[in-house]
Design an enzyme around this catalytic site. Sequence first.
Site, PDB file in Angstrom:
ATOM      1  N   ILE A  66       0.158   1.622   9.461  1.00 30.24           N
ATOM      2  CA  ILE A  66       0.538   1.854   8.069  1.00 30.24           C
ATOM      3  C   ILE A  66      -0.774   2.150   7.350  1.00 30.24           C
ATOM      4  O   ILE A  66      -1.769   1.455   7.542  1.00 30.24           O
ATOM      5  CB  ILE A  66       1.264   0.625   7.456  1.00 30.24           C
ATOM      6  CG1 ILE A  66       1.662   0.888   5.997  1.00 30.24           C
ATOM      7  CG2 ILE A  66       0.455  -0.656   7.553  1.00 30.24           C
ATOM      8  CD1 ILE A  66       2.583  -0.209   5.405  1.00 30.24           C
ATOM      9  N   SER A  67      -0.798   3.203   6.549  1.00 32.52           N
ATOM     10  CA  SER A  67      -2.050   3.605   5.900  1.00 32.52           C
ATOM     11  C   SER A  67      -2.515   2.549   4.906  1.00 32.52           C
ATOM     12  O   SER A  67      -1.718   1.800   4.343  1.00 32.52           O
ATOM     13  CB  SER A  67      -1.868   4.935   5.178  1.00 32.52           C
ATOM     14  OG  SER A  67      -1.466   5.939   6.071  1.00 32.52           O
ATOM     15  N   GLN A  68      -3.825   2.553   4.681  1.00 29.00           N
ATOM     16  CA  GLN A  68      -4.463   1.680   3.695  1.00 29.00           C
ATOM     17  C   GLN A  68      -3.941   2.054   2.293  1.00 29.00           C
ATOM     18  O   GLN A  68      -3.838   3.237   1.976  1.00 29.00           O
ATOM     19  CB  GLN A  68      -5.960   1.967   3.815  1.00 29.00           C
ATOM     20  CG  GLN A  68      -6.873   1.186   2.940  1.00 29.00           C
ATOM     21  CD  GLN A  68      -8.275   1.779   2.977  1.00 29.00           C
ATOM     22  OE1 GLN A  68      -8.554   2.710   3.739  1.00 29.00           O
ATOM     23  NE2 GLN A  68      -9.141   1.235   2.140  1.00 29.00           N
TER      24      GLN A  68
END
Length: 217
Positions: A66-68
């Site tokens: 999951i992206s930052q």
Amino acid sequence: MNQRGIGMTSARTRERLITRLRQQGIDDEAVLDRIRNVPRHLFVDEALASRAYEDTALPIGQGQTISQPFIVARMTQALLAAGPVQKVLEVGTGCGYQTAVLSPLVSQIYSVERIGSLLRKTRRLLRQLEIHNVHLRHGDGWKGWKAHAPYNGIIVTAAPREIPQPLLDQLADGGRLIIPVGPQGYQTLMAYTRRGSIVEPDDLGAVSFVPLLQGMN
Ligand code: SAH
């Protein structure tokens, strides 16, 4: 709806994240509001829920992440920078966090993911969250999604070595393509704006994404 992790501590933790994003240059209030309100803890495994409001990427299984939050905010802000955007193509749905952040800020999202098991989970979660303007497809996003082209915005959340030509072809006049490009360790976030037959590049800085793979497994 699963409410785990929502409480005073969580509200404070979320506010801390918003303060941090502001300090890093995110100033679009609509984007900050989405980061504040989308329950990121529901997009990660239960074991990682307590870390969901840290500004960091986390594993979501199948070797994907999951992206930052900062990167999601940065990409969303870049996509919307030139004014309202109607139809968006997203490549790399993953757990759907970027999709959920973006969904009320645009009219329609067409999102493509190549891992079927991830997509099934995401479909359920987006339905639970009552997000209804997102159309999901199991496929190779390297090719875009031609049936609904052209798009006013394209957002790619995995990095190819070079920009896939189909994505440039499916970008409407005045549309913006936000995409990380380059080999692992040397990626740059790029924003391309189409002006007729010309595509103007803008360098948004160094990033780190999983690779955009070509084809299906
Ligand atoms: N958008 C997600 C991040 C996903 S990570 C978030 O909000 O957290 C990148 C995703 O891109 C992975 O799920 C990976 O499976 C997917 N992906 C990689 N290559 C792809 C391709 N060619 N087509 C579609 N999806 C792809």
